[in-house]
Design a protein around this motif. Sequence first.
Motif, PDB file in Angstrom:
ATOM      1  N   ASN A  88       0.848  -1.192   0.000  1.00  0.00           N
ATOM      2  CA  ASN A  88       0.000   0.000   0.000  1.00  0.00           C
ATOM      3  C   ASN A  88       0.879   1.236   0.000  1.00  0.00           C
ATOM      4  OD1 ASN A  88      -2.628  -1.327   0.497  1.00  0.00           O
ATOM      5  ND2 ASN A  88      -1.646  -1.908   2.415  1.00  0.00           N
ATOM      6  N   ALA A  89       0.365   2.291  -0.613  1.00  0.00           N
ATOM      7  CA  ALA A  89       1.015   3.598  -0.545  1.00  0.00           C
ATOM      8  C   ALA A  89      -0.063   4.606  -0.177  1.00  0.00           C
ATOM      9  CB  ALA A  89       1.652   3.970  -1.877  1.00  0.00           C
ATOM     10  N   THR A  90       0.178   5.390   0.852  1.00  0.00           N
ATOM     11  CA  THR A  90      -0.771   6.409   1.280  1.00  0.00           C
ATOM     12  C   THR A  90      -0.149   7.779   1.036  1.00  0.00           C
ATOM     13  OG1 THR A  90      -1.729   4.944   2.930  1.00  0.00           O
ATOM     14  CG2 THR A  90      -2.105   7.310   3.218  1.00  0.00           C
ATOM     15  N   VAL A  91      -0.924   8.660   0.394  1.00  0.00           N
ATOM     16  CA  VAL A  91      -0.471  10.007   0.079  1.00  0.00           C
ATOM     17  C   VAL A  91      -1.427  10.992   0.750  1.00  0.00           C
ATOM     18  CG1 VAL A  91      -0.098  11.680  -1.778  1.00  0.00           C
ATOM     19  CG2 VAL A  91       0.545   9.279  -2.108  1.00  0.00           C
ATOM     20  N   ALA A  92      -0.880  11.923   1.518  1.00  0.00           N
ATOM     21  CA  ALA A  92      -1.691  12.953   2.172  1.00  0.00           C
ATOM     22  C   ALA A  92      -2.183  13.953   1.130  1.00  0.00           C
ATOM     23  CB  ALA A  92      -0.874  13.668   3.239  1.00  0.00           C
ATOM     24  N   ILE A  93      -3.425  14.397   1.289  1.00  0.00           N
ATOM     25  CA  ILE A  93      -3.996  15.394   0.378  1.00  0.00           C
ATOM     26  C   ILE A  93      -4.152  16.693   1.148  1.00  0.00           C
ATOM     27  CG2 ILE A  93      -5.977  16.009  -1.064  1.00  0.00           C
ATOM     28  CD1 ILE A  93      -6.547  12.977  -1.300  1.00  0.00           C
ATOM     29  N   ARG A  94      -3.487  17.754   0.640  1.00  0.00           N
ATOM     30  CA  ARG A  94      -3.624  19.066   1.257  1.00  0.00           C
ATOM     31  C   ARG A  94      -3.197  20.129   0.260  1.00  0.00           C
ATOM     32  NH1 ARG A  94      -0.093  16.758   5.094  1.00  0.00           N
ATOM     33  NH2 ARG A  94       2.077  17.010   4.572  1.00  0.00           N
ATOM     34  N   GLU A  95      -3.774  21.288   0.423  1.00  0.00           N
ATOM     35  CA  GLU A  95      -3.421  22.414  -0.444  1.00  0.00           C
ATOM     36  C   GLU A  95      -1.969  22.783  -0.207  1.00  0.00           C
ATOM     37  OE1 GLU A  95      -5.123  23.949  -2.784  1.00  0.00           O
ATOM     38  OE2 GLU A  95      -7.061  23.031  -2.435  1.00  0.00           O
ATOM     39  N   LYS A  96      -1.257  23.005  -1.275  1.00  0.00           N
ATOM     40  CA  LYS A  96       0.116  23.470  -1.179  1.00  0.00           C
ATOM     41  C   LYS A  96       0.110  24.974  -1.392  1.00  0.00           C
ATOM     42  CE  LYS A  96       1.769  19.122  -2.996  1.00  0.00           C
ATOM     43  NZ  LYS A  96       2.334  18.426  -4.128  1.00  0.00           N
TER      44      LYS A  96
END
Length: 179
Positions: A162-170
């Motif tokens: 599994n690979a988890t990527v955080a989602i947030r405005e840059k």
Amino acid sequence: MEVYARCAEAELLLNGVSAGRKRMKNDCVTRFRCAYEDGTITAVAYDEAGREIGRSSLRTAEPATVLRATPENDTAAPGGLSFIRLRYTDENGVVKPLERGVLRVTVDGGELLGLGSACPYNERGYLGTETDTYFGEALAVVRAGSGDRFTLTVTDGQYTDNATVAIREKPGTFVHKGD
């Protein structure tokens, strides 16, 4: 063994022992004859004065095989693209190019946009959820959703990762919201 380098001389080291040192010709390639051994093979480039100007090594993969999903970045903007390398490696991350498999990918919290490898013939196309590996590797392209993260899961039926990527405005990122 072939060594490609733009230098005056090249040396080949097999597990730290010199297999020879040769003067380079105009084609930037020289060849060495040596018996195969597991371990590390290193090519060392030297200038006209005999000073080392470059070095590159290859290491034998360990026997155990692992399927890895490695995102290019650990964060993505909402709606942004994320590229995730899918590779067969040993436990130390050394790629195993002779490993082959059909990878199946699912994404939670995002959308799988593309999946494939560098193989010049891909009968499955690039828009499905399955692909063959090519020299032990493939690539997934995911569009991040609007939540706080997405998770890609890859399996070949024997190995899973599994690979988890955080989602947030840059800061300073423009996200197209549509017309």
